[in-house]
Design a protein around this motif. Structure first.
Motif, mmCIF file in Angstrom:
data_model
loop_
_atom_site.group_PDB
_atom_site.id
_atom_site.type_symbol
_atom_site.label_atom_id
_atom_site.label_comp_id
_atom_site.label_asym_id
_atom_site.label_seq_id
_atom_site.Cartn_x
_atom_site.Cartn_y
_atom_site.Cartn_z
ATOM 1 N N ILE B 290 101.114 44.712 89.178
ATOM 2 C CA ILE B 290 101.743 44.773 90.510
ATOM 3 C C ILE B 290 100.722 45.074 91.600
ATOM 4 O O ILE B 290 99.908 45.996 91.473
ATOM 5 C CB ILE B 290 102.878 45.827 90.513
ATOM 6 N N LYS B 291 100.773 44.266 92.655
ATOM 7 C CA LYS B 291 99.891 44.449 93.827
ATOM 8 C C LYS B 291 100.707 44.158 95.075
ATOM 9 O O LYS B 291 101.558 43.270 95.049
ATOM 10 C CB LYS B 291 98.732 43.434 93.801
ATOM 11 N N PRO B 292 100.456 44.850 96.170
ATOM 12 C CA PRO B 292 101.113 44.458 97.416
ATOM 13 C C PRO B 292 100.707 43.028 97.754
ATOM 14 O O PRO B 292 99.585 42.614 97.438
ATOM 15 C CB PRO B 292 100.583 45.464 98.444
ATOM 16 N N GLY B 293 101.612 42.275 98.353
ATOM 17 C CA GLY B 293 101.336 40.887 98.675
ATOM 18 C C GLY B 293 101.932 39.908 97.668
ATOM 19 O O GLY B 293 102.163 38.748 97.976
ATOM 20 N N PRO B 347 103.476 48.161 100.615
ATOM 21 C CA PRO B 347 103.406 49.594 100.307
ATOM 22 C C PRO B 347 104.690 50.335 100.691
ATOM 23 O O PRO B 347 105.279 50.063 101.736
ATOM 24 C CB PRO B 347 102.208 50.066 101.146
ATOM 25 N N ASN B 348 105.086 51.236 99.817
ATOM 26 C CA ASN B 348 106.275 52.072 99.969
ATOM 27 C C ASN B 348 107.607 51.345 99.780
ATOM 28 O O ASN B 348 108.659 51.905 100.085
ATOM 29 C CB ASN B 348 106.266 52.858 101.276
ATOM 30 N N ILE B 372 105.352 50.810 95.568
ATOM 31 C CA ILE B 372 104.169 49.977 95.763
ATOM 32 C C ILE B 372 103.177 50.813 96.588
ATOM 33 O O ILE B 372 103.575 51.479 97.549
ATOM 34 C CB ILE B 372 104.531 48.681 96.539
ATOM 35 N N THR B 373 101.912 50.806 96.174
ATOM 36 C CA THR B 373 100.873 51.519 96.936
ATOM 37 C C THR B 373 99.978 50.495 97.641
ATOM 38 O O THR B 373 100.235 49.296 97.582
ATOM 39 C CB THR B 373 100.005 52.380 95.998
ATOM 40 N N ALA B 374 98.911 50.986 98.268
ATOM 41 C CA ALA B 374 97.993 50.089 98.978
ATOM 42 C C ALA B 374 97.286 49.133 98.016
ATOM 43 O O ALA B 374 96.866 48.037 98.388
ATOM 44 C CB ALA B 374 96.966 50.907 99.750
#
Lengths: 391, 391
Positions: B290-293, B347-348, B372-374
């Motif tokens: 999992i990644k932001p975006g 994020p968040n 989700i984090t940065a």
């Protein structure tokens, strides 16, 4: 396996159909989870998605329609057979394109009921505005009628089997209240006292366990006693303070609510002690006066006359029908003990009578859940009626 | 006192008004208890009667409209001032002649909003078909628009303050799951294990207490594991059986759901052990990916590709947005981790990912709640991911 014998459900259905005929409804869509349970036994925490029981005058037993993954639960808890249980596919769930009520409407049409008078429970908790709009859309040739509370009124008089569960709930309620009062102490956090209450609610007795009540424990203290529906915090109870205890026990979804007031400290204000005495006296006297054949409003009158002697009055109703239910309420929304309610009391009607007297900055409450008997009434719990002072 | 600073509520309101402007709504009637809480802080067990928060483009702060006896609770829990809080008289409650939504409609007209575009949450749990019909009746010159999930989508990204409560819920969740596994034993009644879970949910930690989760504990065993929403009985757990544990913890209405599977007995079937390994490996791998975006559906794809290697597949979604909520559901009904969901992770955002693999007569489930984090994601609870064997 359903909780009651099939005969009992068939009797409930016969009463429902008689009422439907009387008011001109051919097909009844029952969305209230308590009414669904009442008519076929269904019991599951699945009311967060659309589901219903459909009673048609031309079909012996109802259809259960719900989410596909709950079909196993319907098989497990109802008296229905596989051909009566219909699951909708999971792509209906929280979808932006389709709504489960379209599936229900399609099913109703496929059964040949698309041009009938369809009753819906317009004000039932889980029958949303959109549920109704989508059902209307899928049944363009049906006529709709408001069947709100139709089944609730049939639930008013309980069977002996239902009473037995409420008596078991009463036994659990004794323990729940005893545990709450035992645990309450200055310095104990509200959440820890609530934890003990939950523990007692679920553990029940050695012979039988408890079910989750439809309303969470309410144990306000201090200034929050004037805000009746706030839940607990993790602040400790303080010394020389009053605590209201609005609790309940539940057995197979049948409730026994019970309320008491406790005072933490050595010095309960004399006016609180006096108010408690008046209120308990009024509760005793009102319960003693109850007889089958009375109107619901007459019960309230006994209480009102009693407290008038002490120069007091209470505005709201003093009780309501209750029994089988699901969150967010254990009340049945039918008969109330209040002026104007002409319901004639009959054996095995069940009520919660809650006498809460609120002054400027103190108050006292005490309640009993009871059934009407052949000659009077009988409480489900058996717990001292008084102000509990914990010094 | 409201849970958050006034500024935070004003920011949420600004976002809501921007969205209202975008979709052409002048006045928004918010009935979903979680959305009511989100926009002004209101927190009480009063959603069993009609109540709402009304946001109008031409008024800085919303109006809270509810039952008269809950006005004190609104004063206590919201950032609103007395002129923003309006109670309806008790004769509206469960009355056969009048409906509380007529009072809401009258209030909207009196404020000069009677000819505006009024948004309503058509599919919100406590906005019944009759609530809508009565509101329409009282606002004959208004135009109505469906504002379902409008506020829910704004709730998707949490503030740091909201995350802090979910982290506290995570700490409680660790204890809840530990207590459940500790208490589970052949011979222990289901209701007693559930009682221990409730105890842990409310007691929380030494530093802070717990709130009631929006869904009751689910701890099915035996054939009931295939009926996901049945609640407990008072039968004892048996030896050489699997138990699913779908639990949660809650802090100030913010949730951390957590699911695990336990096996009671010395001899877990090798195929169950193997399934558990595959599933946990998939959970670890999916969380790591999992990644932001990313799109929500891409998360599901990672999992699907992993289990395909073992010749398995899972039909339903594997997760959903969650956070602040009230019974009967902790899910937010917005983003889902499933094919077709193009929500871009940021994020968040907070999700519950629940991997349940069901074979003919056995199964395994394991879940994590996370934000989700940065650079990836971070779980709220911290509890071993494995099959718990209690021999």
């Amino acid at each position: 396996m359903a909780l009651f014998q099939k005969d009992e459900y068939l009797e409930r259905l016969a009463k429902t159909k008689r009422k439907m005929t009387e008011v001109g409804i051919d097909v009844l869509v029952v969305s209230d989870p308590a009414n669904m349970n009442y008519l076929c036994g269904y019991d599951g925490w699945s009311f967060y998605v659309p589901q219903c029981v459909v009673v048609s005058l031309d079909r012996d037993v109802p259809l259960w329609i719900g989410r596909g993954m709950d079909v196993a639960g319907a098989r497990h808890t109802t008296f229905l057979t596989d051909s009566d249980i219909i699951g909708y596919p999971d792509h209906y769930v929280q979808s932006l394109e389709r709504h489960s009520m379209n599936f229900v409407g399609d099913t109703i049409r496929e059964r040949g009921w698309g041009t009938k008078v369809v009753g819906v429970e317009m004000d039932a908790y889980y029958f949303t505005a959109r549920s109704y709009a989508e059902l209307e859309k899928s049944l363009p040739d049906a006529r709709f009628a408001n069947a709100d509370l139709l089944v609730n009124w049939i639930r008013l008089i309980k069977s002996n089997g239902e009473i037995a569960f409420m008596q078991e709930a009463g036994q659990i309620a004794n323990r729940v209240m005893a545990k709450a009062i035992e645990r309450l102490e200055p310095g104990v956090r509200e959440c820890d006292a609530v934890a003990a209450v939950y523990q007692a609610q679920m553990s029940g007795t050695e012979e039988f366990g408890g079910d989750y009540p439809s309303i969470v424990p309410m144990m306000p203290t201090g200034e929050k006693t004037s805000a009746p529906h706030l839940t607990w915090t993790d602040a400790p109870y303080e010394n020389e303070q009053m605590v209201n205890l609005e609790l309940a026990a539940c057995r197979h979804r049948y409730h026994c609510p019970i309320a008491r007031t406790a005072y933490l400290g050595k010095n309960p204000p004399p006016k609180l002690v006096e108010l408690a005495e008046h209120t308990v006296e009024g509760l005793n006297l009102t319960l003693d006066a109850i007889k089958p054949g009375m109107h619901a409003e007459e019960v309230e009158l006994v209480w009102r006359r009693h407290i008038a002697k002490a120069g007091l009055e209470k505005e709201s109703r003093i009780g309501y029908a209750m029994g089988l239910n699901y969150p967010p309420d254990w009340g049945e929304h039918t008969a109330s003990l209040r002026p104007g309610d002409k319901t004639v009391l009959a054996p095995n009607m069940t009520f919660h009578m809650i006498l809460g007297m609120w002054m400027d900055n103190y108050g006292f409450e005490c309640s009993e859940s009871f059934r009407i008997t052949a000659s009077g009434c009988e409480t489900f719990a058996n717990f001292p009626r008084k102000l509990f002072v914990k010094s």
